[in-house]
Enzyme design. Structure first.
Site, PDB file in Angstrom:
ATOM      1  N   TYR A 250      -7.787 -28.946   5.590  1.00 15.90           N
ATOM      2  CA  TYR A 250      -9.015 -28.207   5.825  1.00 15.90           C
ATOM      3  C   TYR A 250     -10.109 -28.653   4.855  1.00 15.90           C
ATOM      4  O   TYR A 250      -9.875 -28.836   3.661  1.00 15.90           O
ATOM      5  CB  TYR A 250      -8.813 -26.691   5.801  1.00 15.90           C
ATOM      6  CG  TYR A 250      -8.040 -26.107   4.651  1.00 15.90           C
ATOM      7  CD1 TYR A 250      -8.691 -25.490   3.599  1.00 15.90           C
ATOM      8  CD2 TYR A 250      -6.637 -26.142   4.628  1.00 15.90           C
ATOM      9  CE1 TYR A 250      -7.988 -24.915   2.552  1.00 15.90           C
ATOM     10  CE2 TYR A 250      -5.927 -25.575   3.583  1.00 15.90           C
ATOM     11  CZ  TYR A 250      -6.607 -24.963   2.551  1.00 15.90           C
ATOM     12  OH  TYR A 250      -5.894 -24.400   1.506  1.00 15.90           O
TER      13      TYR A 250
ATOM     14  N   HIS B 159      -6.989 -14.473   5.758  1.00 13.96           N
ATOM     15  CA  HIS B 159      -7.966 -14.568   4.675  1.00 13.96           C
ATOM     16  C   HIS B 159      -9.318 -14.997   5.227  1.00 13.96           C
ATOM     17  O   HIS B 159      -9.394 -15.930   6.027  1.00 13.96           O
ATOM     18  CB  HIS B 159      -7.543 -15.610   3.630  1.00 13.96           C
ATOM     19  CG  HIS B 159      -6.127 -15.486   3.181  1.00 13.96           C
ATOM     20  ND1 HIS B 159      -5.358 -16.596   2.855  1.00 13.96           N
ATOM     21  CD2 HIS B 159      -5.336 -14.407   3.004  1.00 13.96           C
ATOM     22  CE1 HIS B 159      -4.147 -16.180   2.491  1.00 13.96           C
ATOM     23  NE2 HIS B 159      -4.113 -14.869   2.562  1.00 13.96           N
TER      24      HIS B 159
END
Length: 481
Positions: free
Chosen positions: A136, A73
């Site tokens: 993240y 992605h």
């Protein structure tokens, strides 16, 4: 008891084939109790080269089974990824438009390694241990609508040729990830855009000319984006932009001293700029804003450096100084200070040429000194700062060369028109404005250019630029550039 060896020092290493992607080595000191690390340390990491990307959201992905595979992605934001526990194999494919499209990088990540993934680079992770969790940080907020701007490529794409440690036929994948397109069918991710506000003015016209071959620059006139319309500005969609160049301002210096003009000057130069600064700070955008020598009182015996104390004399200068202070709150800003701006349309030099051609012999002030700032020079300087990633902050940006008075500039225009230089009579500022309603002017408008030179940009000498401009205005002369 044996002591653990000292951890490796913090380091930031660029990935050779994917521009902007970085691998970080993180110190992980430990003892009999376990380990500790500074997972995100802005000051230390940015000092070593990590972009100050302004994360606004922290996410955690937990994966129970070995072989859990996610991706590939490319999201519409920058991402900083590290492992909290376990180990992963990471694969990244550059999906951005450009020469590096399709480039692949792979590595293993444990608690002692992190990666910075720039917007448009597709990322995928495969767990190599049970109960793996990775975190993240991203610099935009996730939303369902944001997924419309994702780019995807198939995990098994043959041209990417990723050597997965656990073959994909034995890995845990989602149905969506299995259905992603081949690299050959991916629409490349386009770069974030630049928006020029005030695109109908003199500087806006020069910026249009300078960026004429750039498809990633948009323009808005005041009718399309009015800084004094706070509600309209707040409602505008800035999600596709990285940079805003504000070339708009209220510049009617004398009218600013009237009640209506004072309101208009503060609305455009201060209140509106403050609203724009808040938007740029909140969205981590780069703001380029153009200011003026009028923020100084002109009493200095030497050129004004960027860090000179603000001391505006009149309403126009005060409103510009207030805007400067607002711009200074934006982490990513370029505050451009100019003087004596000359561009397309009405300006001082054009007025002097008109007077010369009509046989008029004017009186022009001879005790105000400065340098002309041709709009094409300003536009080129702004483009240089953005293209080179120069340090953020304030830059004086005028043409270079020996300073001159307004009377000197007028005499040059008269000579170019075939008139005698002596047809321009020098007069003091006090004498010229005696009995007139006018704003106070700084007598010294010379700005120090050392910092813009240090950034690698050398403005053209003002006298050379003036002669070229005058030649372009003569019958049969070349078009101004």
């Amino acid at each position: 008891m044996a002591q653990n060896p000292p951890p490796a020092p913090l380091a930031v290493t660029p990935v050779a084939n994917i521009p902007g992607m970085l691998v970080l080595t993180l110190p992980v000191p430990g003892d009999n109790r376990g380990w500790f690390k500074e997972n995100w340390q802005r000051a230390k990491m940015t000092a070593l080269g990590l972009p100050d990307f302004g994360p606004v959201q922290n996410n955690i992905s937990f994966n129970a089974a070995i072989g859990t595979t996610r991706g590939i992605h490319a999201e519409p934001w920058d991402k900083y990824v590290s492992v909290a526990t376990g180990r992963i194999f990471g694969a990244w494919v550059d999906l951005r438009a450009g020469d590096s499209f399709g480039e692949v990088f792979t590595t293993e990540l444990g608690p002692d390694t992190a990666v910075f993934v720039p917007r448009g680079v597709g990322n995928a992770f495969q767990t190599l241990a049970e109960d793996t969790a990775y975190t993240y940080l991203v610099n935009d907020h996730w939303s369902a609508e944001a997924t419309d701007n994702y780019a995807f490529v198939n995990l098994a794409d043959q041209s990417a040729a990723i050597d997965w440690p656990i073959p994909l036929e034995r890995a845990e994948l989602s149905a969506k990830d299995r259905a992603h397109p081949a690299l050959a069918d991916v629409e490349p991710v386009q770069p974030l855009r630049t928006l020029v506000l005030g695109a109908g003015g003199q500087l806006g016209t020069a910026l249009r000319r300078h960026f004429a071959d750039r498809a990633d620059v948009d323009y808005a006139t005041r009718a399309e984006a009015d800084l004094t319309d706070a509600a309209g500005l707040a409602a505008r969609d800035f999600s596709g932009y990285s940079t805003i160049i504000n070339a708009g301002a209220y510049t009617r210096v004398d009218d600013a001293e009237t009640p209506d003009g004072r309101t208009a000057a503060w609305a455009a130069n201060a209140t509106g700029v403050a609203a724009l600064a808040r938007i740029c700070a909140a969205r981590n955008l780069t703001l380029v804003h153009v200011s003026s020598d009028y923020v100084f009182d002109g009493t200095s015996p030497s050129p004004y450096p960027e860090d000179a104390e603000l001391s505006p004399l009149g309403v126009y200068g005060q409103s510009k100084a207030a805007g400067d202070l607002a711009v200074g709150t934006v982490p990513r800003h370029y505050l451009i200070r100019t003087s004596w701006v000359i561009g397309d349309g009405n300006n001082f030099v054009a007025t002097m040429l008109s007077l010369a051609e009509r046989g008029i012999s004017p009186s022009v002030v001879n005790d105000q000194f400065g340098r002309l700032s041709f709009t094409d020079t300003i536009a080129a300087g702004i483009a240089h700062l953005l293209a080179t990633g120069a340090p953020y902050g304030t830059y004086n940006l005028t043409n270079a060369g020996e300073p001159a008075s307004w009377a000197d500039i007028a005499a040059e225009a008269f000579a170019a028109a075939g008139r005698d230089r002596a047809d321009v009579t020098g007069i003091s500022t006090a004498e010229y404005f005696a009995g007139k309603q006018a704003a106070p002017r700084p007598l010294n408008s010379v700005l120090d250019l050392n910092r813009i030179h240090a950034a690698g940009f050398a403005p053209r000498d003002q006298h050379e630029a003036l002669h070229a401009y005058l030649a372009s205005r003569s019958p049969g002369g070349p078009s101004p550039t």
